[in-house]
Design a protein around this motif. Structure first.
Motif, PDB file in Angstrom:
ATOM      1  N   PHE A   1       0.832  -1.211   0.000  1.00  0.00           N
ATOM      2  CA  PHE A   1       0.000   0.000   0.000  1.00  0.00           C
ATOM      3  C   PHE A   1       0.865   1.260   0.000  1.00  0.00           C
ATOM      4  O   PHE A   1       0.593   2.220  -0.728  1.00  0.00           O
ATOM      5  N   LEU A   2       1.910   1.258   0.844  1.00  0.00           N
ATOM      6  CA  LEU A   2       2.761   2.446   0.947  1.00  0.00           C
ATOM      7  C   LEU A   2       3.475   2.729  -0.373  1.00  0.00           C
ATOM      8  O   LEU A   2       3.501   3.873  -0.837  1.00  0.00           O
ATOM      9  N   VAL A   3       4.049   1.672  -0.961  1.00  0.00           N
ATOM     10  CA  VAL A   3       4.825   1.892  -2.191  1.00  0.00           C
ATOM     11  C   VAL A   3       3.921   2.342  -3.328  1.00  0.00           C
ATOM     12  O   VAL A   3       4.239   3.306  -4.039  1.00  0.00           O
ATOM     13  N   VAL A   4       2.776   1.680  -3.484  1.00  0.00           N
ATOM     14  CA  VAL A   4       1.872   2.081  -4.563  1.00  0.00           C
ATOM     15  C   VAL A   4       1.376   3.514  -4.336  1.00  0.00           C
ATOM     16  O   VAL A   4       1.353   4.330  -5.257  1.00  0.00           O
ATOM     17  N   GLY A   5       1.027   3.833  -3.083  1.00  0.00           N
ATOM     18  CA  GLY A   5       0.585   5.198  -2.769  1.00  0.00           C
ATOM     19  C   GLY A   5       1.671   6.210  -3.050  1.00  0.00           C
ATOM     20  O   GLY A   5       1.415   7.279  -3.629  1.00  0.00           O
ATOM     21  N   ALA A   6       2.914   5.890  -2.674  1.00  0.00           N
ATOM     22  CA  ALA A   6       4.014   6.833  -2.884  1.00  0.00           C
ATOM     23  C   ALA A   6       4.329   6.997  -4.359  1.00  0.00           C
ATOM     24  O   ALA A   6       4.641   8.104  -4.812  1.00  0.00           O
ATOM     25  N   VAL A   7       4.214   5.901  -5.128  1.00  0.00           N
ATOM     26  CA  VAL A   7       4.466   6.011  -6.575  1.00  0.00           C
ATOM     27  C   VAL A   7       3.415   6.912  -7.220  1.00  0.00           C
ATOM     28  O   VAL A   7       3.745   7.778  -8.044  1.00  0.00           O
ATOM     29  N   ILE A   8       2.164   6.743  -6.818  1.00  0.00           N
ATOM     30  CA  ILE A   8       1.110   7.614  -7.367  1.00  0.00           C
ATOM     31  C   ILE A   8       1.383   9.061  -6.979  1.00  0.00           C
ATOM     32  O   ILE A   8       1.277   9.985  -7.797  1.00  0.00           O
ATOM     33  N   MET A   9       1.760   9.273  -5.726  1.00  0.00           N
ATOM     34  CA  MET A   9       2.072  10.627  -5.246  1.00  0.00           C
ATOM     35  C   MET A   9       3.232  11.213  -6.052  1.00  0.00           C
ATOM     36  O   MET A   9       3.212  12.388  -6.438  1.00  0.00           O
TER      37      MET A   9
END
Lengths: 174, 118
Positions: free
Chosen positions: B15-23
């Protein structure tokens, strides 16, 4: 709560000395200098307007992150997403508005600073916004250890990209 | 907190990595697309950012339920991953030798995270 808001405010303020160190924000205005490629025109863009643009970018990103944090944390009911409740729509509106505010100013700031410096703004400002929102809506009181930890994270981010910006020194003479 | 992260490393990390990539994408992808005007960029970025709700918010829900009012920690984790992506991207683009302060910076950054999570 008051301590959290103060910490968030101080954390936000640290960006101005950081950019002053990088020679992006210049407090000493020298309006007597002339644009190198436009003879006779005062050098307002590289002295006065640069400060204003970067300041506007920081404040706009902060406002955007306030909206994003409200969307993320103040309306937190993910279970209702599948049921189509109103809080999800509010959450989407808040986050979309926040990003709509952030994206254009990132490009405006990119005229004076580089991507890595924008990343530093994002990190410092977002942590500041999260602390402020957490304190304001949930009454979260930040501890001394957390203040130290957050300060180290911000300082580390600033030091990681602390090299002077050559693009500004060479391309836009002051 | 560290126990929680270790026990749920795969789900939290994903969740963190996908969220950070989108950000990362919505913050930086447009910087080199000068032919698009600012309003268009804002609209496209806003549309992409809505994907954040479906990746990052479930994690926030879980953290808020398990650790009340500790949203500062989980948000700082997200921005930490985001910042590491920016460092990697910057190293890839610039390929320059870091100065001493640029080596001390990540050390302090990691120390801050250790203190925050401890």
């Amino acid at each position: 709560m008051i301590l959290s808001l103060i910490v968030a405010f101080v954390l936000l303020l640290t960006l101005w000395p950081y950019f002053a160190y990088l020679n992006v924000i210049v407090f000493q205005k020298n309006t007597s200098s002339i644009e190198p490629k436009m003879k006779g025109r005062p050098n307002r863009r590289t002295v006065g307007r640069r400060n204003d643009d970067v300041t506007k970018a920081i404040l706009a990103i902060f406002s955007g992150y306030i909206l994003i944090c409200i969307g993320f944390y103040v309306i937190p009911d993910y279970e209702r997403i599948l049921q189509g409740e109103m809080d999800v729509i509010l959450k989407m509106i808040a986050i979309a508005l926040g990003v709509f505010l952030i994206s254009p100013v990132c490009r405006s700031a990119n005229a004076y600073i580089e991507l890595c410096h924008i990343a530093v703004i994002h990190v410092v400002v977002s942590i500041s916004a999260a602390i402020a929102i957490s304190g304001f809506f949930y009454g979260f009181s930040i501890s001394i250890n957390q203040i130290g930890a957050v300060g180290l994270i911000a300082l580390g981010a600033m030091l990681t990209f602390s090299r002077h910006n050559d693009f500004i020194d060479k391309g836009k003479a002051t | 907190m560290i126990d929680f992260l270790v026990n749920n490393m795969i789900s939290v990390g994903a969740f963190l990595v996908v969220g950070a990539v989108i950000m990362f994408l919505v913050s930086f992808w447009h910087l080199n697309f000068k032919h698009l005007n600012k309003t268009t960029i804002g609209v496209i970025s806003s549309a992409i950012s809505l994907a954040l709700i479906f990746t990052y918010v479930p994690l926030v829900e879980r953290i808020i339920v398990d650790f009340q009012n500790e949203i500062v920690i989980i948000h700082t984790l997200l921005m930490g991953v985001f910042f590491v992506l920016a460092i990697l991207f910057s190293c890839f683009v610039k390929r320059s030798i870091p100065s001493v302060f640029q080596i001390i910076g990540p050390v302090l950054f990691c120390a801050g995270y250790f203190l925050l999570l401890a």
